[in-house]
Design an enzyme around this catalytic site. Structure first.
Site, PDB file in Angstrom:
ATOM      1  N   ASP A   1      34.237  19.927 -21.823  1.00 21.72           N
ATOM      2  CA  ASP A   1      33.362  21.215 -21.142  1.00 21.72           C
ATOM      3  C   ASP A   1      34.424  21.931 -20.580  1.00 21.72           C
ATOM      4  O   ASP A   1      35.563  21.463 -20.173  1.00 21.72           O
ATOM      5  CB  ASP A   1      32.451  20.805 -20.367  1.00 21.72           C
ATOM      6  CG  ASP A   1      31.050  20.409 -21.002  1.00 21.72           C
ATOM      7  OD1 ASP A   1      30.696  20.809 -21.994  1.00 21.72           O
ATOM      8  OD2 ASP A   1      30.452  19.272 -20.351  1.00 21.72           O
ATOM      9  N   LYS A   2      34.423  23.258 -20.799  1.00 18.30           N
ATOM     10  CA  LYS A   2      35.444  23.838 -20.117  1.00 18.30           C
ATOM     11  C   LYS A   2      35.223  24.143 -18.627  1.00 18.30           C
ATOM     12  O   LYS A   2      36.052  23.985 -17.869  1.00 18.30           O
ATOM     13  CB  LYS A   2      35.319  25.497 -20.720  1.00 18.30           C
ATOM     14  CG  LYS A   2      36.240  26.678 -20.074  1.00 18.30           C
ATOM     15  CD  LYS A   2      35.867  27.988 -20.239  1.00 18.30           C
ATOM     16  CE  LYS A   2      34.460  28.425 -19.958  1.00 18.30           C
ATOM     17  NZ  LYS A   2      34.491  28.858 -18.380  1.00 18.30           N
TER      18      LYS A   2
END
Length: 890
Positions: free
Chosen positions: A333-334
């Site tokens: 995930d960013k």
């Protein structure tokens, strides 16, 4: 999610309770009556003093686990293949009247049981420590403030808030909000149940949609289903490497059995008494049995898990580190992993006749502090900083709809001055459509925010209107979540370790690309491109994956598709996640990683839970997994080579001399001393490899066999020298001692050589391993001087000569052979391996994937069902998926 039965010894009573028992009166009472009965104000919650009183009365919110009695666990160590062989030897010794052998073998049997029990008890302690650190948490209101506490600390009367992804921590009556909950783990019913205020949420059920407040009615064993929830999985999984070892051991049995068959036939021809041969035959067969294998694996995994816990990585199953060793791609995930997860409002763009204060006011009303959502907190912080609530008429919340991946917005209904208003914030296109804007106007808005997106800023739209009418677009708000300072370096480190990182984010492509470029991931694409490519016949979607550094505009359910595409290309995949919709992808991935802010459901689906944000802990996980792999590989190499040494040495020496050159007792002593010394390999200093590991270890098995044959030849040469010059042919006891010391010293020095893939001096062994080997050598040597049966003292210079010969053979000759063979059979094989195997594997993999989907009977679009399906089928699916990688080729 594993759950524990509180009364495993009374299944009938427990089942009766579920089927026939009437729910307590408090469950059927109204909300008002329930609150009155529990003496709690839902707006303030309990006080600390009230909590203490209720805990004394009701205890902690847990179900006592019925543990097996330690005595019964210890007695279980006398049951199994190795134990049966020892017990049979004891019986034969008694029949033959060899009571000294009987006593010593009995002592070895007990020592074996004690060592196994102690080591497994140590490993169990590590798991218990993990369970204490990794608990279901609950948001609770006490003394008028919200706080997060372990669910174990809840008491009846506590006011709790539940959100999507939460595991209901106790039996709760819903006070506000509307929920959809999954009760399949409790009732077996696969359809989600809708709950309105006044409804009962059973402990252990999972919130799928909606959120609300509730009051705890019953805790621990008093809950209706009498179950508790655990995030650490208790079942010991079947490890990939065990499949490899099982096949290796079968071949060792064949080799040893064939050698013993030759010995038996020759013995009968020569007229040797068969009954006296049986004990030695059993001992040699037993030498092929991995006596210390279960302990070695358990200790290796437990020690590795303990080390990871110190570095902020908690494993929910002990096999997680083993999976991490083979991981060759990581999807992250960013937010919170690559970025700081500290969103801040950087700009407000009012539209039409709205003001900046109007935009922030409406955005703050469409947020909720209790949820601790980063976007909500950013809006509330900006509203507070700009004092938009000062001098404004009081606002009363009526309803709140949290962010949903499908709606892509939050929405609230509030009352002000007797009028009900509807406010919302969310994705620009989504909110603009809700406001009735035409496509050209929406495109103009998106063009307006594109410049901000190119700087990495995320833009949300805010709207306000009457409760039932069409809202009006008030303005746009830009937010920024800066990259973590160490993200670029850690991504580069993972690349150096052979684990490319792919970033996944729900952000628009422009925003995602800007953030990704800053951390060294230049090629970001839309996930829609992947799905479109996968849908086109004859187009290899995996080519798109191979060229991409990540995907933008990703819905949580898209992660599941990404994982399956990567696995179809033959990758061992890691995936990070935090929400309830991430659970299917976390279960599907070989290495599911729940980030530090993950929901309880995500933590339960994952095999690893991070306690700190960022990628630092993932690097530690990869390195620790490869360290464990190298330790176990050392064990396998040494086991194969030494089994060949023992069996072939005894068999060939018998064929040549007509005598058994070692007694059954001496061989038995040797097996146990060296096998349990090798447990210390679980703590050895190992340098993790720079590339993902593989369970196809055919090259290393070849190295092991060659080293075993070399040691047989060297030991036979030494025996010939002793036979010719030391008079061993005239003294059986001297012959037994000479052979015992030969095998003992070869065993010790072969471990020193096998533990390192390069020259043996490249790394220094751990103090534990050095201590174990020194103790082995000194104890074995000392035992030859105490007059044990079949072992007579040798002149000190003979023992020293054997020691020096074994050291030179293992650390000079065999070490050179090992280095050359590994370079030839292992490293060259890896170098010759084609880099891209996609064209050969993807078509068949896709067929298997589609077949698996049909067999599982899951609609991929139904993510709640997918989560339950992967949970149920996880052992079968993962075993099928990994067995082909695990087993060496015939």
């Amino acid at each position: 999610m594993p759950v524990m039965e509180p009364h495993a010894d009374q299944p009938e009573a427990s089942e009766s309770k579920r089927v026939n028992a009437k729910p307590p009166d408090i469950a059927s009472a109204s909300v008002t009556e329930t609150l009155a009965e529990l003496h709690v104000n839902p707006d303030a919650g309990l006080t600390t003093a009230e909590v203490d009183i209720r805990r004394k009365e009701h205890g902690y919110n847990e179900v006592a686990e019925k543990k097996e009695h330690p005595v019964l666990m210890f007695l279980g160590k006398f049951w199994g293949v190795s134990a049966w062989m020892l017990e049979l030897i004891m019986v034969l010794s008694a029949v033959l009247g060899k009571f000294s052998d009987l006593a010593v073998v009995g002592a070895l049997l007990v020592v074996n049981a004690v060592l196994s029990f102690m080591q497994e008890h140590r490993a169990a302690g590590v798991v218990e420590a993990l369970r204490r650190r990794l608990q279901v948490s609950a948001r609770v209101r006490r003394e008028a403030s919200w706080q997060v506490i372990p669910a174990r600390d809840l008491v009846p009367g506590d006011i709790v808030r539940v959100r999507p992804g939460d595991i209901i921590p106790a039996d709760v009556k819903l006070l506000t909000g509307a929920l959809s909950v999954d009760q399949s783990a409790l009732t077996g019913e696969s359809k989600d149940a809708d709950k309105a205020p006044g409804g009962v949420l059973s402990s252990g059920s999972v919130v799928r949609r909606g959120e609300g407040n509730g009051v705890v009615m019953l805790t621990g064993a008093k809950t209706y289903f009498g179950r508790t929830t655990e995030l650490v999985q208790q079942a010991r999984p079947k490890l990939h490497i065990e499949a490899v070892v099982a096949k290796v051991v079968r071949w060792l049995f064949v080799i040893v059995g064939a050698l013993l068959g030759v010995v038996v036939v020759l013995s009968l021809i020569r007229g040797a008494p068969l009954l006296e041969m049986v004990p030695l035959m059993l001992v040699l067969l037993m030498s092929a049995v991995p006596v210390a294998l279960p302990v070695m694996f358990t200790v290796s995994m437990a020690v590795g898990s303990k080390e990871l816990a110190k570095r902020g990585v908690l494993v929910t199953r002990l096999s997680a580190a083993e999976d991490a060793a083979t991981m060759d791609v990581l999807c992250v995930d960013k937010t919170g992993t690559i970025t700081m997860n500290q969103l801040a409002v950087t700009g407000v763009i009012p539209l039409e006749h709205a003001t900046e204060a109007d935009v922030l006011f409406a955005g703050a009303l469409a947020s909720q502090e209790a949820n601790q959502d980063p976007i909500d907190l950013a809006f509330l912080a900006a509203a507070k900083a700009h004092r938009v609530f000062d001098g404004v008429a009081a606002v009363t919340p009526v309803s709140f709809a949290p962010f949903d991946a499908k709606s892509r917005r939050t929405e609230a209904v509030v009352e002000q001055n007797g009028q009900q208003l509807r406010v919302m914030k969310g994705a620009v296109r989504t909110v603009a459509q809700a406001c009735g804007l035409k496509p050209p106007a929406i495109e103009a808005l998106e063009a307006r925010i594109s410049e901000s997106a190119l700087k990495g800023y995320r833009t949300l739209a805010v709207a306000r209107g009457p409760e039932t009418g069409t809202p009006a677009l008030l303005g746009l708000v830009t937010l920024y979540d800066p990259p973590r300072p160490d993200a670029k370096q850690l991504i580069a480190t993972l690349h150096e370790l052979g684990v490319p990182v792919k970033m996944l984010t729900g952000d628009a492509l422009a925003v995602a690309s800007e953030i990704a470029r800053g951390v060294g991931l230049p090629n970001i694409r839309r996930v829609a491109d992947l799905k479109a490519a996968g849908a086109q016949a004859g187009n290899e979607a995996v080519d798109l994956l191979a060229g991409a550094d990540g995907f933008a505009e990703v819905y949580p359910e898209d992660k599941y598709i990404v994982v399956q595409h990567l696995q179809a290309a033959g990758h061992v995949t890691g995936m990070t996640g935090d929400g309830v919709n991430d659970a299917p992808a976390l279960r599907q991935a070989e290495v599911g990683i729940a980030v530090s802010t993950a929901t309880d459901v995500a933590k339960g689906a994952a095999s690893v839970v991070l306690t700190e944000p960022g990628l630092t802990n993932i690097v530690a996980l990869v390195e620790q997994g490869r360290t464990i792999y190298q330790r176990i590989l050392t064990w396998i190499i040494n086991k194969i080579s030494r089994t060949i040494l023992k069996a072939a040495f005894v068999a060939i020496a018998f064929v040549v001399t007509g005598k058994f050159v070692v007694s059954a007792f001496a061989m038995l002593l040797l097996v146990f001393m060296t096998d349990f010394a090798k447990i210390a390999l679980a703590t050895d200093h190992v340098r993790p490899s720079k590339k993902p590991e593989t369970w196809n270890i055919g090259g290393f098995i070849t190295v092991s066999v060659v080293l075993g044959v070399a040691m047989v030849a060297e030991a036979l040469v030494l025996l010939w020298i002793g036979w010719s010059h030391f008079g061993l042919g005239t003294s059986d006891n001297a012959l037994y001692t000479f052979s015992f010391l030969t095998l003992l010293y070869f065993a010790a020095f072969s471990i020193v050589s096998a533990r390192e893939r390069r020259w043996f001096w490249a790394t220094i062994p751990s103090k534990t391993l050095v201590g174990a080997l020194v103790a082995d050598v000194l104890t074995g040597t000392a035992l030859t001087f105490v007059g044990l049966p079949g072992l007579m003292p040798l002149p000190w210079w003979q023992a020293l000569a054997i020691f020096v010969y074994a050291m030179a053979s293992c650390l000079v000759v065999n070490d050179a052979v090992k280095v050359v063979l590994i370079k030839w059979r292992v490293l060259n094989a890896v170098a010759r391996k084609p880099v891209d195997v996609t064209p050969q594997t993807s078509t068949r993999a896709k067929e298997l994937h589609e077949q698996q989907i049909r067999q599982d009977g899951r609609a991929v679009q139904d993510w709640g069902q997918a989560e339950r399906g992967t949970r149920k089928d996880e052992p079968i699916i993962k075993q099928k998926r990994t067995m082909q990688r695990a087993l060496p080729k015939e």
